[in-house]
Design a protein around this motif. Sequence first.
Motif, PDB file in Angstrom:
ATOM      1  N   TYR A 109      -7.357  -6.726  -8.471  1.00 34.77           N
ATOM      2  CA  TYR A 109      -7.314  -6.577  -6.658  1.00 34.77           C
ATOM      3  C   TYR A 109      -6.081  -5.612  -6.465  1.00 34.77           C
ATOM      4  O   TYR A 109      -6.199  -4.677  -5.637  1.00 34.77           O
ATOM      5  CB  TYR A 109      -7.095  -8.052  -6.522  1.00 34.77           C
ATOM      6  N   ILE A 126     -10.221   2.920  -4.499  1.00 37.91           N
ATOM      7  CA  ILE A 126     -10.797   3.475  -3.266  1.00 37.91           C
ATOM      8  C   ILE A 126      -9.967   3.084  -2.008  1.00 37.91           C
ATOM      9  O   ILE A 126      -9.901   3.432  -1.162  1.00 37.91           O
ATOM     10  CB  ILE A 126     -12.204   2.936  -3.147  1.00 37.91           C
ATOM     11  N   THR A 127      -9.780   1.631  -2.354  1.00 40.59           N
ATOM     12  CA  THR A 127      -9.061   1.033  -1.135  1.00 40.59           C
ATOM     13  C   THR A 127      -7.452   1.926  -0.727  1.00 40.59           C
ATOM     14  O   THR A 127      -7.171   2.303   0.226  1.00 40.59           O
ATOM     15  CB  THR A 127      -8.366  -0.520  -1.316  1.00 40.59           C
ATOM     16  N   GLN A 128      -6.912   2.312  -1.645  1.00 34.88           N
ATOM     17  CA  GLN A 128      -5.828   3.077  -1.831  1.00 34.88           C
ATOM     18  C   GLN A 128      -6.110   4.590  -1.180  1.00 34.88           C
ATOM     19  O   GLN A 128      -5.458   5.030  -0.235  1.00 34.88           O
ATOM     20  CB  GLN A 128      -4.985   3.449  -2.998  1.00 34.88           C
ATOM     21  N   ASN A 162     -13.388  -1.498  -8.683  1.00 30.65           N
ATOM     22  CA  ASN A 162     -13.480  -1.926  -7.141  1.00 30.65           C
ATOM     23  C   ASN A 162     -14.383  -3.383  -7.525  1.00 30.65           C
ATOM     24  O   ASN A 162     -14.088  -4.197  -6.546  1.00 30.65           O
ATOM     25  CB  ASN A 162     -14.434  -0.819  -6.495  1.00 30.65           C
ATOM     26  N   ARG A 208      -8.699   5.123   1.087  1.00 29.13           N
ATOM     27  CA  ARG A 208      -8.840   5.157   2.574  1.00 29.13           C
ATOM     28  C   ARG A 208      -7.404   4.909   3.205  1.00 29.13           C
ATOM     29  O   ARG A 208      -7.211   5.414   4.290  1.00 29.13           O
ATOM     30  CB  ARG A 208      -9.732   3.861   2.743  1.00 29.13           C
ATOM     31  N   PHE A 209      -6.584   4.060   2.575  1.00 25.75           N
ATOM     32  CA  PHE A 209      -5.217   3.984   3.169  1.00 25.75           C
ATOM     33  C   PHE A 209      -4.613   5.373   3.542  1.00 25.75           C
ATOM     34  O   PHE A 209      -3.719   5.660   4.426  1.00 25.75           O
ATOM     35  CB  PHE A 209      -4.217   2.873   2.454  1.00 25.75           C
ATOM     36  N   GLU A 253      -6.963  -1.687  -7.497  1.00 30.03           N
ATOM     37  CA  GLU A 253      -7.777  -1.134  -6.419  1.00 30.03           C
ATOM     38  C   GLU A 253      -7.010  -0.942  -5.053  1.00 30.03           C
ATOM     39  O   GLU A 253      -6.899   0.012  -4.652  1.00 30.03           O
ATOM     40  CB  GLU A 253      -8.747  -2.262  -6.075  1.00 30.03           C
ATOM     41  N   LEU A 254      -5.979  -1.828  -4.819  1.00 30.22           N
ATOM     42  CA  LEU A 254      -5.347  -1.761  -3.517  1.00 30.22           C
ATOM     43  C   LEU A 254      -4.104  -0.338  -3.697  1.00 30.22           C
ATOM     44  O   LEU A 254      -3.879   0.332  -2.943  1.00 30.22           O
ATOM     45  CB  LEU A 254      -4.085  -2.818  -3.280  1.00 30.22           C
ATOM     46  N   HIS A 292     -21.988  -3.780  -3.805  1.00 29.69           N
ATOM     47  CA  HIS A 292     -21.061  -2.999  -2.852  1.00 29.69           C
ATOM     48  C   HIS A 292     -21.561  -1.504  -3.183  1.00 29.69           C
ATOM     49  O   HIS A 292     -21.085  -1.048  -4.414  1.00 29.69           O
ATOM     50  CB  HIS A 292     -19.646  -3.260  -3.294  1.00 29.69           C
ATOM     51  N   SER A 335     -11.905  -6.121  -8.591  1.00 32.34           N
ATOM     52  CA  SER A 335     -10.812  -6.583  -7.730  1.00 32.34           C
ATOM     53  C   SER A 335     -11.341  -7.638  -6.870  1.00 32.34           C
ATOM     54  O   SER A 335     -10.679  -8.370  -6.390  1.00 32.34           O
ATOM     55  CB  SER A 335     -10.865  -5.447  -6.635  1.00 32.34           C
ATOM     56  N   PRO A 340       0.665  -1.297   0.035  1.00 36.09           N
ATOM     57  CA  PRO A 340       0.090   0.070   0.024  1.00 36.09           C
ATOM     58  C   PRO A 340       0.825   1.163  -0.089  1.00 36.09           C
ATOM     59  O   PRO A 340       0.338   2.216  -0.348  1.00 36.09           O
ATOM     60  CB  PRO A 340      -1.005   0.081   1.279  1.00 36.09           C
TER      61      PRO A 340
END
Length: 609
Positions: free
Chosen positions: A327, A335-337, A317, A339-340, A330-331, A413, A320, A205
């Motif tokens: 996947y 959106i996952t990135q 998303n 949030r990280f 996305e990471l 989702h 992923s 990440p």
Amino acid sequence: EISKGLDEELLEGSIRQIEFRLREISDSGHFPYNLILAERCFRSWLYGGDPLAYLAFEKNLSFIRQKKAEGCGFFADKTKELLIDNRHCLVTVVKASSEMGKKLENQTNEQAAILSRNFTETDIKKYHNLTLQLMEEQKKPNTIEALATLPKLAKSDLPAKNIEVPAVKTTIATAPAYLHRIFTSGISYIDIGFDCTTIPFDLLPYLPLYLHWASRCGAAGLSFEAMSKKIGMSTGGIYGSLLCETSATADAALVFKYFLHGKALTGRIDEMTDIVSELFASPDFTNADQLNDILFEIRNDLNSSIISSGHSFAATNAASLISLSKYLDELLDGITQLRFLDGLVKNFNADNIIEKIKSIHAILINKSRCMISITADDPESIVPIIEPLIESLAPNNAPKVAIPFTKRSIAVHGIEVNSSVNFVAKAMHCDCFTPEDLGHFLVLSKNLSTGYLWNKIRVEGGAYGGMAFVSGGHSVFSCASYRDPNLISTLRHFETGLKTIASGVSPDAVDQSIIATIGNIDSPRTPHKKGFGETVALICGRTPDFRRKVREAILNSKPKNLSEKAQRLLNTGESAIAIIGSSAAFDKARDEGLEIIQEPLIPNDHEQY
């Protein structure tokens, strides 16, 4: 600052940057280079001037060089006259609002209430009937006579062969290299890639943060400001990117690389190579203030991209959940990135982040898993210049690290944002790694995008766009909508569109989709996109022969091929849906029976920036 005199080094760097931009064959991210040149002609031609005035820049550059040789006075005077003393200016202030999203949700209903407050029963019936009439007109297909009036290409107009990009595979200091001899107007492009599959999963990440910092940090004892000035003096830019795709080879291996890209006038390529060597050998990852600034910058850039590119984020998303390469996308860029990064901003710990960045650099930058791509007028002449840089890298034969990915199946989702429109996406697994399958899926996606989805989601549904897309680098076929006032009906259209094609499609519609697909493949590309794109295709297993077969499959596509592929997607047991939209839209969808797992774009404890 003007009264103290201009910085001569900065002025020289600015002149060099202008010269570089004038010489570079660039599409500016939007238009083919020939259209950019045409637009420059119109600047003077429209007003009776010489159409070549803005193309013949050598004379103007010589004038600027002459003035620079006389000192900085000319430039200081112009800065004062045109900027400092210029009172024709406007200040615009944009303020963020946490309430605007809710206001936009109610805006249409409020405006309708205002417009209709004096309507009689007769007026209501009148406009209701007009609306129904308009909707029926929108649903009517164009007549054969009307369509015949439109000019269009025929399949026979299409070139039978792909545009070939020269590529010579060699080695530079034991590292594989691809050389592309292409006319570049005196500019050389160097792309140095490193394998990311050896990076431990807990560090991944942080990779996008490393990517941004590694080309902007201080190095070799210089501050990041001094290094930035040095880069501006000698190059047209140095930046990083990530490549994450699934190979078209039989083993469907993951291709996961970090690239450092650099471009410079060929006469200054040795200066750029020295800079890259310093960034690799002695980067300064200790400036906590710069780290904090970069972290805020990339977090905010990613956050602001959600609404402007919501369909892409939703599609990534969803994909992923069913594809390893998506996947990772996305990471690292989804959106996952976001949030990280938001978590790092809220709980900023410079020492911990710096330790992670240094660990990534130590693992990533090595000669053992390095590769090079060079695009230039004479790439062979650059090999001796870059060879010492590659030789100087330390070897590192660290083993590949397993990525803990498992395909998942969840309900819809829902990602909540403040928006009056939605971005709906459905991803479906497809085995498209034979050239024939890929060619047919490409034509199918174009047929949906310009046919059923366009008519139902955009024309009738009022969305800004409805589309389907597939890539040779991922085993995923996606349907998506852009700025969509609807939700459930759009999901129905994704399925109905495939069912419609599965039941049969006209040969003429297939031919038009073939033409549009080839148009995408043959679209103009800059020299760097040609060269680096060829390198990417080769390392991902898409050889010239593979691409030839893809083109042949496209050109020979028949209605039955599209019907078979559409039915395959309908039968797949691996699919996922992601929707970026408002809370009100999700509530309405639930009332209509759709099961949604809803969560905010940013976790509750991170909502306030």
